[in-house]
Design a protein around this motif. Structure first.
Motif, short mmCIF file in Angstrom:
data_model
loop_
_atom_site.label_atom_id
_atom_site.label_comp_id
_atom_site.label_asym_id
_atom_site.label_seq_id
_atom_site.Cartn_x
_atom_site.Cartn_y
_atom_site.Cartn_z
N ALA A 1 0.86 -1.18 0.00
CA ALA A 1 0.00 0.00 0.00
C ALA A 1 0.90 1.23 0.00
O ALA A 1 1.90 1.26 0.71
N ARG A 2 0.54 2.22 -0.80
CA ARG A 2 1.36 3.42 -0.80
C ARG A 2 1.05 4.24 0.44
O ARG A 2 -0.04 4.16 1.00
N SER B 1 1.86 3.94 3.39
CA SER B 1 1.56 3.20 4.59
C SER B 1 2.86 2.80 5.27
O SER B 1 3.42 1.77 4.99
N THR B 2 3.36 3.69 6.09
CA THR B 2 4.54 3.36 6.89
C THR B 2 4.30 3.94 8.27
O THR B 2 3.43 4.78 8.46
N VAL B 3 5.08 3.47 9.23
CA VAL B 3 4.90 3.94 10.59
C VAL B 3 5.08 5.46 10.64
O VAL B 3 4.32 6.17 11.29
N GLN B 4 6.07 5.97 9.90
CA GLN B 4 6.32 7.42 9.93
C GLN B 4 5.11 8.20 9.49
O GLN B 4 4.75 9.22 10.10
N VAL C 1 2.00 7.28 9.55
CA VAL C 1 0.95 7.16 10.57
C VAL C 1 1.20 8.20 11.67
O VAL C 1 0.30 8.94 12.07
N MET C 2 2.46 8.28 12.12
CA MET C 2 2.80 9.21 13.20
C MET C 2 2.65 10.65 12.74
O MET C 2 2.16 11.51 13.46
N GLY D 1 5.51 0.04 19.72
CA GLY D 1 4.43 -0.91 19.46
C GLY D 1 4.29 -2.03 20.46
O GLY D 1 3.32 -2.76 20.45
N MET E 1 -2.60 3.23 19.41
CA MET E 1 -2.70 1.90 18.79
C MET E 1 -2.15 0.75 19.62
O MET E 1 -2.85 -0.24 19.83
N PRO E 2 -0.90 0.85 20.11
CA PRO E 2 -0.36 -0.34 20.78
C PRO E 2 -1.14 -0.72 22.04
O PRO E 2 -1.20 -1.89 22.39
#
Ligand code: SF4
Ligand code: SF4
Lengths: 367, 419
Positions: free
Chosen positions: A16-17, A19-22, A24-25, A120, A247-248
């Motif tokens: 998915a484009r 879509s990385t943790v960075q 999201v943050m 996480g 999230m976590p």
């Protein structure tokens, strides 16, 4: 690690484009920025100092502790320390002494995140963990009226969005936009809601937790009366939208989220009528954090083509609810006898023990 | 529910080209859970359509010569057997007598499907004949699965667009053989323009079909998902659709059936989409089974550069990366993709729950990682790992690139070994 080398040869070969943790943050930070602006409006440079120090200290702590305890160098890049710092600052008074803020950020990162094994893996919301450490170790300052009754420090006291009308309605509306009382993140209900809507549109949080939390709280107020219940709307919104949805530390399944939000709403009510004046939100969320994994699993979706045994499920849910209510009364009792700080001490000892014996060995596991 | 931005536009408009035959064919001797025994020997002259290898048993399969030529022997690549056939470019054919279709029974029909080497073209390679075995519940609904949910592929689309009448004739034949009530063509919303085409062609040929428009979500083309969308029935993984009066055939399979029954031609070719984000010339092509990947890449002006690219046989979501350019196209390959290599590192799972949200089977992929790593096979089973259809949706969305599929595959291995 063997896990990773395989990746090139296993499907899917498309990602998915964006879509990385960075990213999201980054979205969370974007959602929080209006609140920074409002805090600046309300308390000027002072607010910015607290926020800035909290964020900088969190980032610094992340670099130092990740290196020492996890042996990882590039954790700063994931951006979660920034979010933790911002959220922590938003629970504080603008007049909080800066060294205490630094202490809070360090504890948030160390005990909220690193000793669990890093990003996480934490079971509790790091910002709230940091806040609890501050309340326990700097109890008198943190609850003193000196830092909370600070009308003389206000920079802009009201916005006068609705010129020359002084009706009840316009006052009320103004109150939603801007109200300078409480902690740094609580001044604008509208900005909080907008941030939440943004995160929902970006699919970073779902509506389940905030809505069931607020819904349950309203229901409790309506059912059992709200005469002697006073709470901060901003604080509850901040908690519902940004803290409880972390999230976590929250469940991963939809129905789990609904139940989780609902139970937070109910425990907030219990803590408020039980006499908690300031910490009801943190207690309720932290306590439910402890149940979140169990809730995820209990409320797993119905597997395609399978039937579920509703009766057995209901029984499980009922037992879990009883357990949660029992724990909340236990916490209330501790609070009543001013023993909460022992809970924090036990938490620290437990974590150190766990880190030495198991968490540190699983640092490289992704789960 | 997962929506993958479609990448079909790269090939959707292209006509169906023909790839020139290579000099060497490597005919795969494996099928769905079985291995075929060659019926020819080194040095034999064979003719196009001649039976080369077959197997007996329940999951029987057979394979035919794509061209005329000389048998050069068999060899093993990555644990699989292949038959090397050298093209003599003389195109000598041998065809069976045309089948009299008026009085064909269901058993005979199923028998013929085995003889003509017809397998599920959607990727499973399940021998189609097995779906036509007599069964207590009569088949009511025939679903023609045109939901090609793999983002890059448009081979089925091309078939439906350019060979509409042929597909209809095959569908009508199946309906007659089974005495079924209705034929439903299931297509995705993004291919809606096909609806008109199908209905018009049906009117011209005076047959009655239904067209069902499915959502564009992934993996809509999975058999269980199609059945749910068309009939509303949610079948558990592993259940047999025929027992619920449903038969699902992929459009590619239908095309093979058409060729077999109307022209007596065994399956020797299929349509393959050549595409990907690093592909030089994209398009849909008719390719003979056994054509080595290296030949296809050469013919389409692509290079084999394993340092930067991955070559994938099948789709980007469920296909398999190939390890050797000698590997050939088989009856289940709908695509050949030239893709950019993916990053190798993972971050920690942030418990975002995205993988749980998109799983079509309603499983909890992140927990499979946990249970697999802690060696907890009992929980893997309790959380229904065996219901996973390996669609890759969970890994596609994961922001942390957690090795979800690796753990799923390994977990399944453990469970199957223990069982
Ligand atoms: S690969 Fe398996 S677990 Fe992952 S989304 Fe598909 S069915 Fe679910
Ligand atoms: S999508 Fe990835 S990061 Fe999110 S919960 Fe699943 S495994 Fe964890």
């Amino acid at each position: 690690m063997p896990n990773m080398l395989l990746k090139a040869s296993i499907n899917p070969y498309l990602k998915a484009r964006f879509s990385t943790v960075q990213i999201v943050m980054l979205d969370v930070v974007i959602a929080l920025l209006p609140l920074v602006y409002v805090a600046w409006l309300a308390y000027g440079m002072m607010a910015l100092q607290v926020i800035g120090v909290a964020v900088a200290a969190a980032m610094l702590a992340d670099v130092i502790f990740s290196l020492i305890f996890l042996g990882k160098k590039d954790t700063l890049l994931d951006g979660s320390a920034v979010v933790t710092g911002l959220l922590l600052a938003f629970t504080l008074s603008p007049a909080t002494p800066l060294y205490i803020v630094v202490f809070g950020s360090f504890s948030a990162i160390l005990f909220g995140k690193i000793v669990w094994g890093g990003l996480g893996k934490n079971r509790f919301n790091p910002a709230l963990v940091g806040r609890e450490f501050m309340s326990v170790f700097f109890a008198s300052t943190m609850s003193s009226s000196g830092i909370w009754k600070n009308n003389d420090l206000i920079n802009t006291s009201s916005l006068h969005l609705f010129e020359n009308s002084d009706t009840v309605l316009s006052n009320y509306l103004e109150g939603i936009f801007f109200k300078t009382s409480g902690a740094l993140g609580e001044y604008s209900a509208i900005c909080l809601v907008l941030g939440g809507v943004y995160l929902m549109l970006r699919n970073r949080i779902s509506w389940h937790i905030p809505l069931s939390l607020l819904g349950a709280l309203m229901l409790m107020l309506w059912l059992f009366g709200n005469d002697d219940v006073s709470f901060s709307t901003g604080g509850v919104l901040l908690g519902a939208i940004f803290m409880a949805t972390d999230m976590p530390s929250s469940p991963t399944t939809k129905y789990g989220k609904l139940y989780y939000g609902m139970m937070i709403g109910i425990t907030i009510y219990i803590f408020i009528i039980g006499g908690c004046r300031q910490e009801y939100m943190s207690y309720a969320i932290l306590m439910m954090n402890g149940f979140s994994h169990q809730i995820s699993l209990l409320f797993q979706p119905r597997v395609w083509g399978q039937k579920i045994d509703r009766k057995a499920k209901l029984e499980d849910v009922f037992m879990l609810t009883l357990k949660i209510l029992a724990v909340s009364s236990a916490i209330l009792t501790l609070y009543y006898y001013e023993l909460i700080h022992y809970l924090v001490y036990i938490f620290v000892i437990y974590l150190i023990f766990k880190f030495n014996y198991s968490f540190s060995k699983q640092v490289d596991n992704t789960i | 529910m997962l929506l993958i931005p479609s990448l079909k536009s790269k090939t959707k408009k292209s006509e169906v080209g023909q790839i020139a035959d290579p000099e060497d064919f490597y005919i795969p001797l494996d099928g769905y859970r079985n291995v075929m025994t060659p019926l020819v020997e080194i040095g034999n002259q064979v003719e196009k359509y001649q039976l080369l290898a077959a197997c007996d048993g329940l999951f029987a399969a057979s394979i035919h010569a794509p061209v005329s030529g000389i048998v050069k022997g068999t060899f093993n690549l990555n644990g699989k057997q292949f038959l090397h056939l050298q093209n003599d470019f003389r195109n000598r054919e041998t065809l069976a007598a045309v089948i009299a279709m008026e009085e064909i029974t269901q058993e005979q029909f199923a028998e013929r499907l085995f003889e003509y080497g017809i397998e599920g073209a959607g990727g499973s390679r399940f021998p189609t004949g097995l779906k036509f075995k007599k069964n207590e519940t009569p088949i009511k609904t025939i679903i023609v699965n045109g939901a090609e949910c793999e983002p890059y592929l448009s081979a089925d689309y091309a078939l439906m667009k350019h060979h509409t009448a042929e597909l209809l004739r095959a569908a009508v034949l199946i309906k007659k053989v089974l005495g079924a009530e209705q034929i439903v063509f299931a297509i995705e919303k993004q291919n809606k323009e096909l609806e008109k085409l199908l209905l018009r062609s049906a009117r011209e040929n005076e047959v009655k079909i239904n067209v069902k428009i499915l959502p564009d979500s992934y993996p809509q083309g999975g058999e269980l998902q199609v059945i749910k969308s068309v009939t509303g029935k949610e079948l558990k993984k592993g259940s047999i659709p025929a027992q619920h009066g449903i038969l699902v055939n992929n459009v590619g399979t239908l095309w093979s059936i058409y060729n077999a029954f109307f022209h007596s031609r065994p399956t020797i070719e299929r349509i393959v989409t050549i595409s990907g984000n690093r592909c030089a010339n994209t398009g849909n092509y008719k390719v003979k089974i056994g054509t080595p990947i290296a030949h296809l890449l050469r013919e389409t002006g692509n290079e084999w550069n394993p340092d930067e690219q991955m070559i994938i046989l099948g789709g980007a979501m469920m296909g398999k990366a190939v390890s050797s350019p000698l590997l050939p196209i088989h009856k289940g390959s709908g695509g050949l993709l030239v893709m950019q290599k993916l990053r190798l590192e993972s971050d920690n799972c942030i418990k975002c729950g995205a993988c749980v949200d998109v799983c079509p089977q309603k499983l909890m992929p992140l927990e499979f990682v946990r249970f697999n790593q802690s060696g907890n096979t009992a929980s893997l089973k309790d959380f229904n790992l065996l219901d996973c259809i390996e669609c890759g949706a969970c890994a596609y969305v994961c922001p942390s690139d957690v090795p979800l599929m690796e753990n799923i595959f390994r977990g399944k291995d453990k469970l199957l070994k223990n069982a």
